[in-house]
Scaffold this motif. Structure first.
Motif, PDB file in Angstrom:
ATOM      1  N   ALA A  54       0.807  -1.220   0.000  1.00  0.00           N
ATOM      2  CA  ALA A  54       0.000   0.000   0.000  1.00  0.00           C
ATOM      3  C   ALA A  54       0.843   1.275   0.000  1.00  0.00           C
ATOM      4  O   ALA A  54       0.444   2.289  -0.584  1.00  0.00           O
ATOM      5  N   THR A  55       1.992   1.241   0.641  1.00  0.00           N
ATOM      6  CA  THR A  55       2.837   2.431   0.702  1.00  0.00           C
ATOM      7  C   THR A  55       3.823   2.515  -0.465  1.00  0.00           C
ATOM      8  O   THR A  55       4.605   3.460  -0.542  1.00  0.00           O
ATOM      9  N   ASP A  56       3.806   1.523  -1.363  1.00  0.00           N
ATOM     10  CA  ASP A  56       4.616   1.564  -2.587  1.00  0.00           C
ATOM     11  C   ASP A  56       3.800   2.318  -3.626  1.00  0.00           C
ATOM     12  O   ASP A  56       2.816   1.797  -4.139  1.00  0.00           O
ATOM     13  N   HIS A  57       4.193   3.523  -3.944  1.00  0.00           N
ATOM     14  CA  HIS A  57       3.368   4.372  -4.796  1.00  0.00           C
ATOM     15  C   HIS A  57       3.724   4.304  -6.269  1.00  0.00           C
ATOM     16  O   HIS A  57       3.314   5.186  -7.055  1.00  0.00           O
ATOM     17  N   ASP A  58       4.461   3.279  -6.655  1.00  0.00           N
ATOM     18  CA  ASP A  58       4.644   3.040  -8.094  1.00  0.00           C
ATOM     19  C   ASP A  58       3.262   2.825  -8.725  1.00  0.00           C
ATOM     20  O   ASP A  58       2.422   2.097  -8.192  1.00  0.00           O
ATOM     21  N   TRP A  59       3.031   3.441  -9.875  1.00  0.00           N
ATOM     22  CA  TRP A  59       1.712   3.420 -10.501  1.00  0.00           C
ATOM     23  C   TRP A  59       1.248   2.006 -10.769  1.00  0.00           C
ATOM     24  O   TRP A  59       0.090   1.656 -10.498  1.00  0.00           O
ATOM     25  N   LEU A  66      -3.201   4.298   0.125  1.00  0.00           N
ATOM     26  CA  LEU A  66      -3.265   4.094  -1.319  1.00  0.00           C
ATOM     27  C   LEU A  66      -3.298   5.431  -2.061  1.00  0.00           C
ATOM     28  O   LEU A  66      -3.780   6.433  -1.538  1.00  0.00           O
ATOM     29  N   LYS A  67      -2.805   5.418  -3.292  1.00  0.00           N
ATOM     30  CA  LYS A  67      -2.991   6.581  -4.154  1.00  0.00           C
ATOM     31  C   LYS A  67      -4.488   6.722  -4.443  1.00  0.00           C
ATOM     32  O   LYS A  67      -5.208   5.717  -4.538  1.00  0.00           O
ATOM     33  N   PRO A  68      -4.995   7.941  -4.595  1.00  0.00           N
ATOM     34  CA  PRO A  68      -6.430   8.134  -4.814  1.00  0.00           C
ATOM     35  C   PRO A  68      -6.994   7.321  -5.978  1.00  0.00           C
ATOM     36  O   PRO A  68      -8.100   6.764  -5.869  1.00  0.00           O
ATOM     37  N   PHE A  69      -6.250   7.189  -7.080  1.00  0.00           N
ATOM     38  CA  PHE A  69      -6.781   6.437  -8.221  1.00  0.00           C
ATOM     39  C   PHE A  69      -6.922   4.957  -7.888  1.00  0.00           C
ATOM     40  O   PHE A  69      -7.848   4.283  -8.357  1.00  0.00           O
ATOM     41  N   ALA A  70      -6.008   4.430  -7.072  1.00  0.00           N
ATOM     42  CA  ALA A  70      -6.085   3.014  -6.690  1.00  0.00           C
ATOM     43  C   ALA A  70      -7.264   2.768  -5.762  1.00  0.00           C
ATOM     44  O   ALA A  70      -7.951   1.742  -5.874  1.00  0.00           O
ATOM     45  N   LEU A  71      -7.516   3.705  -4.874  1.00  0.00           N
ATOM     46  CA  LEU A  71      -8.670   3.576  -3.984  1.00  0.00           C
ATOM     47  C   LEU A  71      -9.974   3.643  -4.779  1.00  0.00           C
ATOM     48  O   LEU A  71     -10.897   2.848  -4.541  1.00  0.00           O
ATOM     49  N   ARG A  72     -10.043   4.547  -5.735  1.00  0.00           N
ATOM     50  CA  ARG A  72     -11.237   4.623  -6.590  1.00  0.00           C
ATOM     51  C   ARG A  72     -11.429   3.337  -7.367  1.00  0.00           C
ATOM     52  O   ARG A  72     -12.554   2.837  -7.505  1.00  0.00           O
ATOM     53  N   GLU A  73     -10.335   2.771  -7.867  1.00  0.00           N
ATOM     54  CA  GLU A  73     -10.403   1.518  -8.609  1.00  0.00           C
ATOM     55  C   GLU A  73     -10.915   0.396  -7.717  1.00  0.00           C
ATOM     56  O   GLU A  73     -11.759  -0.413  -8.122  1.00  0.00           O
ATOM     57  N   ALA A  74     -10.418   0.348  -6.498  1.00  0.00           N
ATOM     58  CA  ALA A  74     -10.834  -0.716  -5.571  1.00  0.00           C
ATOM     59  C   ALA A  74     -12.321  -0.679  -5.301  1.00  0.00           C
ATOM     60  O   ALA A  74     -12.966  -1.730  -5.145  1.00  0.00           O
ATOM     61  N   LEU A  75     -12.900   0.517  -5.252  1.00  0.00           N
ATOM     62  CA  LEU A  75     -14.302   0.680  -4.855  1.00  0.00           C
ATOM     63  C   LEU A  75     -15.239   0.841  -6.044  1.00  0.00           C
ATOM     64  O   LEU A  75     -16.450   0.981  -5.858  1.00  0.00           O
TER      65      LEU A  75
END
Length: 225
Positions: A175-180, A212-221
Motif C-alpha cells: 500500500a505504501t509503494d506508490h509506483d503506478w 493508497l494513491k487516490p486512483f487506486a482507492l477509486r479503482e478498488a471501490l
C-alpha cells in the motif's frame, strides 16, 4: 516447429508502421513487429495443436529468449491453458522468465498463463510469496496479478479463504509503494474481490485506504454501489 521457424512466421506478418507506434508506447527497448493480438492468437493455436508438451516448452523458451515483443507474448500464450499435465516444466519456465519482466503487456500475458498453474497447484503460492520482496517491481506486481483467481472465488472454502487473506496481506504491504503499476494492481485485485466479498474490500480500504494513491482507492471501490 522450431523457435526460429515460429519467429519467421511472426516476422512474415510484421507491420513496420505499427511496430514503430508500439515501440513508442511500450518504451521497453526491444524489437517490435507490430502484430495485433488476434494474429498471435491464431498462430499459437496452430502451434499448440500440433506439438507435444515438451516441444511446446522448448518453443516457448526459444521465443522468449529472442526478446522480440510479439515472441514473448506468444511464449506466454503457448502456456495459457487451464489443463496441462504434468506442468512442472511449464511452471519452471514461467519462473525463469520472472526476473526478465519489464513491461506491463508481457507481464500480464505471463500472468494469464501463470495464474492457471497456480490454481492447478496452490502450493506454488510459496514461490509467489518470495516475489513480494523482489527488487524488480514487475515481479512484485506479479504476486497480485498471478493470484487474481483467489479474488474471483464466489464461495471459498477454509483453505482458500486463508490463502486469500495471505494475498491481501501482500496487498497491505504494497500500500505504501506508490509506483503506478503496483498501485494499479492493488486496485485491480480489490475491485475483483468486491464483486464477491464487498464487506472484505470495505474493511481493507477502511484500514489501509489512506495509504493508497487516490486512483487506486477509486479503482478498488469502483464496482461497489
Amino acid at each position: 516447429m522450431t523457435p526460429g521457424a515460429a519467429l519467421a512466421e511472426l516476422e512474415a506478418r510484421a507491420n513496420p508502421a505499427k511496430a514503430a507506434d508500439m515501440a513508442r508506447y511500450h518504451k521497453a527497448k526491444r524489437r517490435y513487429l507490430g502484430l495485433a493480438n488476434p494474429t498471435i492468437d491464431a498462430l499459437c493455436k496452430e502451434w499448440r495443436a500440433e506439438m507435444a508438451l515438451d516441444a511446446r516448452v522448448t518453443l516457448a523458451a526459444g521465443l522468449w529468449d529472442s526478446d522480440v515483443f510479439e515472441a514473448r507474448i506468444a511464449a506466454g500464450k503457448l502456456f495459457t491453458q487451464a489443463r496441462i499435465r504434468p506442468d512442472d516444466a511449464v511452471w519452471a519456465e514461467i519462473c525463469r522468465w520472472m526476473p526478465m519482466l519489464d513491461s506491463w503487456a508481457i507481464a500480464d500475458q505471463v500472468a494469464s498463463a501463470g495464474a492457471r498453474r497456480l490454481t492447478a497447484e496452490p502450493a506454488r503460492l510459496e514461490t509467489v510469496a518470495d516475489w513480494t520482496t523482489d527488487p524488480n517491481k514487475w515481479v512484485r506486481r506479479a504476486a497480485l496479478v498471478f493470484t487474481l483467481p483467489w479474488a474471483k472465488l464466489p464461495h471459498p472454502n477454509a483453505v482458500q479463504t486463508a490463502e486469500r487473506e495471505r494475498i491481501l496481506g501482500w496487498a497491505e504491504g504494497y500500500a505504501t509503494d506508490h509506483d503506478w503499476f503496483i498501485q494499479k494492481a492493488i486496485g485491480w485485485w480489490l475491485r475483483t474481490l468486491s464483486r464477491h466479498d464487498a464487506a472484505r474490500v470495505i474493511a481493507f480500504t477502511d484500514a489501509h485506504g489512506d495509504k493508497l494513491k487516490p486512483f487506486a482507492l477509486r479503482e478498488a471501490l469502483r464496482s461497489l454501489p
